[in-house]
Scaffold this motif. Sequence first.
Motif, PDB file in Angstrom:
ATOM      1  N   THR A 122      -0.846   3.362  -5.377  1.00 54.49           N
ATOM      2  CA  THR A 122      -2.087   3.933  -4.850  1.00 54.49           C
ATOM      3  C   THR A 122      -2.371   3.328  -3.474  1.00 54.49           C
ATOM      4  O   THR A 122      -1.662   2.424  -3.032  1.00 54.49           O
ATOM      5  N   GLU A 123      -3.431   3.794  -2.848  1.00 62.64           N
ATOM      6  CA  GLU A 123      -3.846   3.263  -1.543  1.00 62.64           C
ATOM      7  C   GLU A 123      -4.143   1.752  -1.640  1.00 62.64           C
ATOM      8  O   GLU A 123      -4.006   1.031  -0.666  1.00 62.64           O
ATOM      9  N   GLN A 124      -4.550   1.290  -2.802  1.00 62.87           N
ATOM     10  CA  GLN A 124      -4.891  -0.124  -3.006  1.00 62.87           C
ATOM     11  C   GLN A 124      -3.739  -0.951  -3.566  1.00 62.87           C
ATOM     12  O   GLN A 124      -3.905  -2.115  -3.884  1.00 62.87           O
ATOM     13  N   PRO A 147       0.806  -1.221   0.000  1.00 60.24           N
ATOM     14  CA  PRO A 147       0.000   0.000   0.000  1.00 60.24           C
ATOM     15  C   PRO A 147       0.841   1.274   0.000  1.00 60.24           C
ATOM     16  O   PRO A 147       2.001   1.281   0.400  1.00 60.24           O
ATOM     17  N   PHE A 148       0.203   2.325  -0.430  1.00 60.81           N
ATOM     18  CA  PHE A 148       0.812   3.652  -0.440  1.00 60.81           C
ATOM     19  C   PHE A 148       1.082   4.101   0.998  1.00 60.81           C
ATOM     20  O   PHE A 148       0.254   3.939   1.881  1.00 60.81           O
ATOM     21  N   CYS A 149       2.273   4.650   1.213  1.00 57.55           N
ATOM     22  CA  CYS A 149       2.627   5.186   2.531  1.00 57.55           C
ATOM     23  C   CYS A 149       3.702   6.258   2.332  1.00 57.55           C
ATOM     24  O   CYS A 149       4.786   5.962   1.820  1.00 57.55           O
ATOM     25  N   TYR A 150       3.380   7.507   2.717  1.00 58.69           N
ATOM     26  CA  TYR A 150       4.367   8.584   2.564  1.00 58.69           C
ATOM     27  C   TYR A 150       5.663   8.236   3.286  1.00 58.69           C
ATOM     28  O   TYR A 150       5.649   7.792   4.419  1.00 58.69           O
ATOM     29  N   LYS A 162       2.256  13.398   4.564  1.00 64.08           N
ATOM     30  CA  LYS A 162       1.865  14.101   3.348  1.00 64.08           C
ATOM     31  C   LYS A 162       2.368  15.546   3.408  1.00 64.08           C
ATOM     32  O   LYS A 162       2.901  16.067   2.426  1.00 64.08           O
ATOM     33  N   ASP A 190       5.619   5.699  -1.562  1.00 66.57           N
ATOM     34  CA  ASP A 190       4.820   6.679  -2.293  1.00 66.57           C
ATOM     35  C   ASP A 190       5.332   6.718  -3.728  1.00 66.57           C
ATOM     36  O   ASP A 190       6.278   6.008  -4.078  1.00 66.57           O
TER      37      ASP A 190
END
Length: 141
Positions: free
Chosen positions: A121-123, A25-28, A59, A32
């Motif tokens: 992305t988040e997914q 998953p997306f993670c700053y 973010k 990212d």
Amino acid sequence: MREKIKSERIPSVLIGYLESKMSEPFCYGKNDCCLFAAKWVELVTGENPAQEFGIYESKKEAFKILTKSGGVRGICKKLFKRIHLNDAQRGDLVTYIEKPGRAKFETALGILEGRYGFFVTEQGLRPIERSNLQKTAWRIF
């Protein structure tokens, strides 16, 4: 500095890299779009372009770095050879704006693989058809 990958190995290494990121998953600051691309560049060239921008975990911190650096496109312009999307090859960096008209730091950075650009992305990893990508790309090798 790591050793560069030979150009004939890039297709198989890229597929392996994309598969390894498929469900991450997306993670700053960890996974990212900028770090996804930077890790690919490091894998191919042996050099990590993200090192000069420092560490961030949110973010807000990421946007501060992007704003200071001219956004995703500003960073790419500084580090890589700018090319037209029509000339882009497998493994080149590409950009996508999901909501046109937004600020330049909302541009997502991805990696081209055939007819698709792949973006974090988040997914997890998301393919975007080449026809929907911005017309500028960046050659990394």
